[in-house]
Design an enzyme around this catalytic site. Structure first.
Site, PDB file in Angstrom:
ATOM      1  N   LYS A 108      49.572  19.976  -3.528  1.00 26.78           N
ATOM      2  CA  LYS A 108      48.052  19.958  -3.769  1.00 26.78           C
ATOM      3  C   LYS A 108      47.275  20.378  -2.417  1.00 26.78           C
ATOM      4  CE  LYS A 108      44.565  16.136  -4.290  1.00 26.78           C
ATOM      5  NZ  LYS A 108      44.100  14.743  -4.588  1.00 26.78           N
ATOM      6  N   SER A 110      42.471  12.930  -8.535  1.00 26.58           N
ATOM      7  CA  SER A 110      42.251  14.039  -8.161  1.00 26.58           C
ATOM      8  C   SER A 110      43.245  14.857  -7.968  1.00 26.58           C
ATOM      9  CB  SER A 110      41.258  14.178  -6.720  1.00 26.58           C
ATOM     10  OG  SER A 110      42.257  13.466  -5.719  1.00 26.58           O
ATOM     11  N   SER A 152      43.923   8.537  -7.074  1.00 25.24           N
ATOM     12  CA  SER A 152      43.994   9.791  -7.340  1.00 25.24           C
ATOM     13  C   SER A 152      45.403  10.371  -7.272  1.00 25.24           C
ATOM     14  CB  SER A 152      43.589  10.551  -6.237  1.00 25.24           C
ATOM     15  OG  SER A 152      42.096  10.764  -6.465  1.00 25.24           O
TER      16      SER A 152
END
Length: 480
Positions: A80, A156, A180
């Site tokens: 990420k 996210s 997330s």
């Protein structure tokens, strides 16, 4: 090639060790899958095949010499774009971050993966600074759901979640300050663990403070447990991390479902006392609870008995956003996601007593859950009350609230408490969208959460089912 993109990390390691295939072959196959599928979902915001293959060649040399490195040598991992990597910039989906300033630095999770021989596949898309439960940002655009590209992947960690079901990486890194990891895992049909706060070192500190956790995302619970053995390696830079306990999470999940569930007391709550889930979600998670009971767990339908802590969570979470933007000037703010700016500006108006009241509510919730877990080993809930909605929106159409936490009521309470929470796929809606169950454990009992998740996945595996996009592209690759 289709075999490689279907393989779990555990399967890849077995193949490497027997020299049935090499990390280079696997990495080449995954890079081809990324090239075919990424434009449909926008999972990756940065792919650098030359660097990935260089890592894979070094791993191949180690296997040939009989000296593999660590626990994940040669296993590709998606990262990420909030985790610092030495060779690639980390801009967190934001135009206000200087890419050059982030080079040469490495987050603890990435450093641990490197020490264990991983192959980095690329950086995955995140909303700006990881601020919301869907994934889009001013640089990279919208990330879409692999099961239906009209729908959101969640966020996210939406890029990481979209990559795994499509065979664009067996393992991925995510962060979770309000759901997330678990939100996109639930929407995209993979496994995601928010570890106990402090169990996985994380640096630099998140804008969202002690709400934020770093953790693994994978196709199976077994891979998640294996990745935890690496991510929990100590790192002095995180001053809030607990001392490493050297738990072998992968060993903890070995066994048959009945063995893994033996003696467990599970509280099942469809509503937490204040949520009304979609009927299809409710049915799927209720069936999962019944299956766990049939396998020997003691399952009781009981709510933990707290009121919705949404306001307290909002003060703490958006207060973190306000703090992150406190020195950002007007010109730079104009380049940012304007909804992030709006929530930060609103939170900047909170008084000190407003913030401390939220801290007090958080403390009370921690105490309540600690007491609750004196009787129950685990709490079982849906991961989300709904399935994935239209991509490019923060909330579903005709939703009564404008902000994302309003549709994530099962996830953010356990960021407040710092407990481990695992999302595992438990079914599909009538329109083919994934449904996830959530298992929440007492703080620092991540092993029990993983054991129960493994027992469920062994008894009700959904791992053979992949999105149509995966199958079509894999077939095209074979024909080519």
């Amino acid at each position: 090639m289709s075999d490689f993109i279907r393989m779990t990390a555990v399967e890849l390691l077995h193949g490497y060790q027997s020299q049935a295939f090499s990390p280079v072959e696997v990495t080449e196959a995954l890079l081809r899958q990324i090239e075919r599928c990424n434009s449909a979902v926008n999972a990756y915001c940065l792919v650098d095949g030359d660097t990935s293959l260089a890592f894979a060649r070094e791993s191949e040399k180690r296997y040939r010499s009989g000296a593999p490195q660590g626990l994940l040598d040669g296993v590709p991992v998606a990262i990420k774009d909030v985790f610092l990597t030495r060779m690639w910039p980390t801009v967190k989906g934001s135009r206000i971050i200087d890419p050059e300033s982030t080079l040469g630095k490495e987050a603890p999770c990435v450093a641990a993966l490197r020490r264990n021989g991983y192959v980095p596949l690329g950086k995955t898309t995140t909303p700006e600074m990881g601020w919301k439960g869907v994934t889009d940002n001013p640089i990279d655009g919208v990330t879409r759901n692999p099961w239906n590209t009209d729908k959101t992947a969640g966020g996210s960690s939406g890029g990481s979640a979209a990559a795994v079901p499509l065979g664009m990486g067996p393992l991925a890194l995510g962060t979770d300050a309000g759901g997330s990891i678990r939100i996109p895992a639930g929407f995209c049909g993979l496994v995601g663990l928010k570890p106990s706060f402090g169990e996985v070192p994380h640096w630099p500190p998140s804008p969202f403070g002690t709400l934020a956790h770093a953790g693994p995302m994978s196709w199976t619970v077994a891979d998640c447990a294996l990745m935890m053995n690496v991510l929990t390696e100590a790192d002095h830079r995180d001053t809030q991390a607990i001392p490493r306990r050297n738990i072998d999470y992968f060993a903890e999940i070995r066994g048959e479902p009945r063995e893994l569930l033996q003696g467990l007391h599970i509280a099942y709550s469809a509503t937490l006392g204040y949520v009304q889930p979609d009927p299809e979600v409710d049915d799927a998670v209720r069936a999962a609870a019944q299956l766990l009971q049939s396998l020997g767990a003691e399952v009781s339908e009981v709510a933990p008995g707290f009121d919705d802590p949404l306001a307290a969570f909002g003060h703490l979470f958006y207060g973190g956003a306000a703090n992150a933007l406190r020195d950002i000037g007007k010109r730079q703010r104009q380049q940012m996601d304007q909804q992030l700016v709006a929530v930060a500006d609103k939170a900047a108006q909170l008084s000190m007593l407003d913030y401390l009241a939220a801290v007090n509510e958080r403390t009370a919730l921690c105490e309540r859950m600690a007491n609750f877990h004196q009787k129950y080993d685990l709490l079982l809930t849906p991961t989300l009350p709904i399935t994935a909605f239209k991509a490019g929106r923060e909330v579903p159409e005709d939703w009564p609230s404008t902000r994302w936490p309003s549709w994530t009521p099962y996830t953010y309470p356990f960021n407040l408490t710092g407990q481990p929470a695992l999302s595992v796929p438990c079914g599909f809606s009538s329109d083919g969208l994934p449904i996830g169950l959530q298992l929440v454990g007492r703080r620092f009992d991540d092993a029990t959460v993983l054991r129960a998740g493994q027992a469920y996945q062994l008894a009700a595996p959904l791992t053979e089912r992949r999105p149509d996009l995966f199958r079509v592209d894999a077939a095209a690759g074979e024909e080519a």
